[in-house]
Design a protein around this motif. Structure first.
Motif, short mmCIF file in Angstrom:
data_model
loop_
_atom_site.label_atom_id
_atom_site.label_comp_id
_atom_site.label_asym_id
_atom_site.label_seq_id
_atom_site.Cartn_x
_atom_site.Cartn_y
_atom_site.Cartn_z
N ILE A 186 0.72 -1.15 0.03
CA ILE A 186 0.17 -0.14 -0.06
C ILE A 186 0.74 1.10 0.02
O ILE A 186 0.48 2.22 -0.70
N CYS A 187 1.98 1.25 0.74
CA CYS A 187 2.86 2.44 0.73
C CYS A 187 4.14 2.32 0.39
O CYS A 187 4.98 3.34 0.50
N GLY A 188 4.65 1.22 0.03
CA GLY A 188 6.01 1.26 -0.73
C GLY A 188 6.98 0.66 0.59
O GLY A 188 8.17 0.02 0.29
N SER A 189 6.75 0.80 1.56
CA SER A 189 7.60 0.51 2.70
C SER A 189 6.87 0.44 4.01
O SER A 189 5.96 1.03 4.12
N GLU A 190 7.60 0.00 4.97
CA GLU A 190 6.74 -0.27 6.38
C GLU A 190 7.01 1.02 7.10
O GLU A 190 6.08 1.52 7.73
N GLU A 191 8.14 1.82 6.92
CA GLU A 191 8.24 3.17 7.28
C GLU A 191 7.12 4.15 7.11
O GLU A 191 6.63 4.84 8.01
N ASN A 192 6.87 4.20 5.72
CA ASN A 192 5.93 5.10 5.35
C ASN A 192 4.64 4.66 5.89
O ASN A 192 3.60 5.43 6.10
N PHE A 193 4.30 3.42 5.93
CA PHE A 193 2.83 3.03 6.47
C PHE A 193 2.76 3.27 7.85
O PHE A 193 1.79 3.70 8.36
N VAL A 194 3.82 3.31 8.64
CA VAL A 194 3.82 3.56 10.13
C VAL A 194 3.53 4.89 10.19
O VAL A 194 2.91 5.52 11.25
N GLU A 199 -0.23 9.31 12.22
CA GLU A 199 -1.30 10.29 11.67
C GLU A 199 -2.48 9.94 12.11
O GLU A 199 -3.35 10.93 12.64
N LYS A 200 -3.03 8.76 11.95
CA LYS A 200 -4.26 8.32 12.39
C LYS A 200 -4.45 8.44 14.07
O LYS A 200 -5.55 8.76 14.37
N ALA A 201 -3.41 7.88 14.61
CA ALA A 201 -3.45 8.19 15.92
C ALA A 201 -3.64 9.52 16.48
O ALA A 201 -4.51 9.80 17.37
N ASN A 202 -2.98 10.52 15.89
CA ASN A 202 -3.21 11.94 16.14
C ASN A 202 -4.62 12.49 15.62
O ASN A 202 -5.17 13.07 16.52
N GLU A 203 -5.25 11.97 14.68
CA GLU A 203 -6.36 12.16 13.98
C GLU A 203 -7.39 11.74 15.11
O GLU A 203 -8.68 12.52 15.28
#
Length: 335
Positions: A186-194, A199-203
């Motif tokens: 989905i994001c190309g890497s685990e780092e990008n996904f994390v 961001e979702k946690a902040n949201e």
């Protein structure tokens, strides 16, 4: 116009009649053009309005598609769990009132282990293109997970699997191979996904949560609270697909060359319970977790008398102890 001798003779009366006929023809033709133009304009307006309506329905999301979850109230006034609840961190929330019923250190930092995968599921579902999209599992994903003795769904190197299979693989058997596969697909890497997870946690307005990986493998900077995990689970079950996956006992993956019959995945939670052990309560789903640092933990949702509840119990040294804590929480503390 001609006399009886064949000579031309101008006749005003005939001329006026001829001229009148020509004028009438021009007037009627003009009226026809005006009416036709008005009809064309009307059709154009109808088409334009139809196009505008279609564009709005496609491009502007409806409120029903937006999930919002408020942070629960009543933490300080909530009942404290008694000594029969062995887990160090625990919370019980009434989702109807969005209020904490009972708790123990529910806002204190702890390690969520594989309960992390609930957030992984949320972010994957919200950012994927299609359940049928394919991804090929790699040695680079599997080898570190094998060395870390991480739980895996059982996908093999070079096996091509679907996003749907990895969603179920991340929750039911708690497969780290599935979570990292989702991240890369989905994001190309685990780092990008994390980054999307944080961001979702902040949201969501979480108070004390931060992720460093998709699986819950131990890291000092990978932490949450029992209350934050309850909010994450509450958010997840508002989405139909997330709720379905979290409520599933068994699922068989698509057939592949490596697994001609597919892989039978089984829920780590429902393998330890039926869900009806507590009288008048149906435990509908959830997610377990374990690392040596986090110990055993579980986030669950249940229903009683047409009301829904979430219970989280974390840091219990026995896997059955965390399950029994959940039973006791629902049995002793639900109204």
């Amino acid at each position: 116009m001609f006399d009886n001798k064949g000579k031309f003779e101008f006749n005003f009366r005939t001329f006026y009649i001829f001229l009148s006929v020509i004028v009438c023809i021009f007037i009627l033709f003009g009226l026809y053009l005006i009416i036709k133009s008005a009809e064309d304009d009307s059709v154009l307006v109808d088409q334009t309005e139809s196009m505008t309506t279609d564009t709005i329905s496609i491009e502007i999301p409806t409120e029903e598609n937006i999930i919002t979850v408020d942070y629960p109230s009543g933490l300080d006034e909530a009942v404290k769990f008694d000594s029969t609840i062995a887990s160090k961190y625990a919370v019980l929330i009434d989702l109807t009132d969005n209020k904490v019923i009972a708790q123990r250190d529910a806002d204190k930092k702890m390690y969520p282990a594989s309960m992390t995968k609930i957030m992984t599921l949320i972010v994957a579902v919200e950012n994927m293109n299609s359940l049928d999209d394919k991804f090929t599992m790699t040695y680079e994903i599997l080898n570190p997970l094998i060395n870390a003795d991480a739980s895996r769904a059982g996908f093999e190197e070079n096996e091509t699997i679907t996003i749907k299979d990895m969603l179920y693989g991340s929750i039911l058997p708690s497969g780290a191979d599935a979570t990292v596969g989702l991240a890369e697909a989905i994001c190309g890497s685990e780092e990008n996904f994390v980054s999307l997870m944080n961001e979702k946690a902040n949201e969501m307005g979480l108070h004390n949560t931060h992720f460093t990986n998709t699986s819950g493998l131990h890291d000092e900077n990978h932490y949450s609270t029992a209350l934050d995990m309850a909010v994450i689970l509450n958010y997840a079950i508002q989405d139909d697909l997330c709720r379905e996956i979290l409520s599933t006992y068994q699922y068989t993956t698509s057939k592949t060359k490596e697994h001609p019959e597919g892989i039978l995945l089984e829920s780590t939670m429902f393998s330890r319970m039926y869900g009806d052990e507590v009288e008048n309560v149906k435990i509908e789903g959830g997610k377990t977790g374990y690392t040596s640092e986090a110990q055993h933990c579980i986030a669950s949702f249940a229903s009683k008398d047409n009301k829904e509840y979430i219970a989280v119990a974390a840091k219990e040294d026995d896997k059955w102890g965390s399950v029994y804590d959940i039973f006791d929480i629902y049995e002793k503390y639900l109204p």
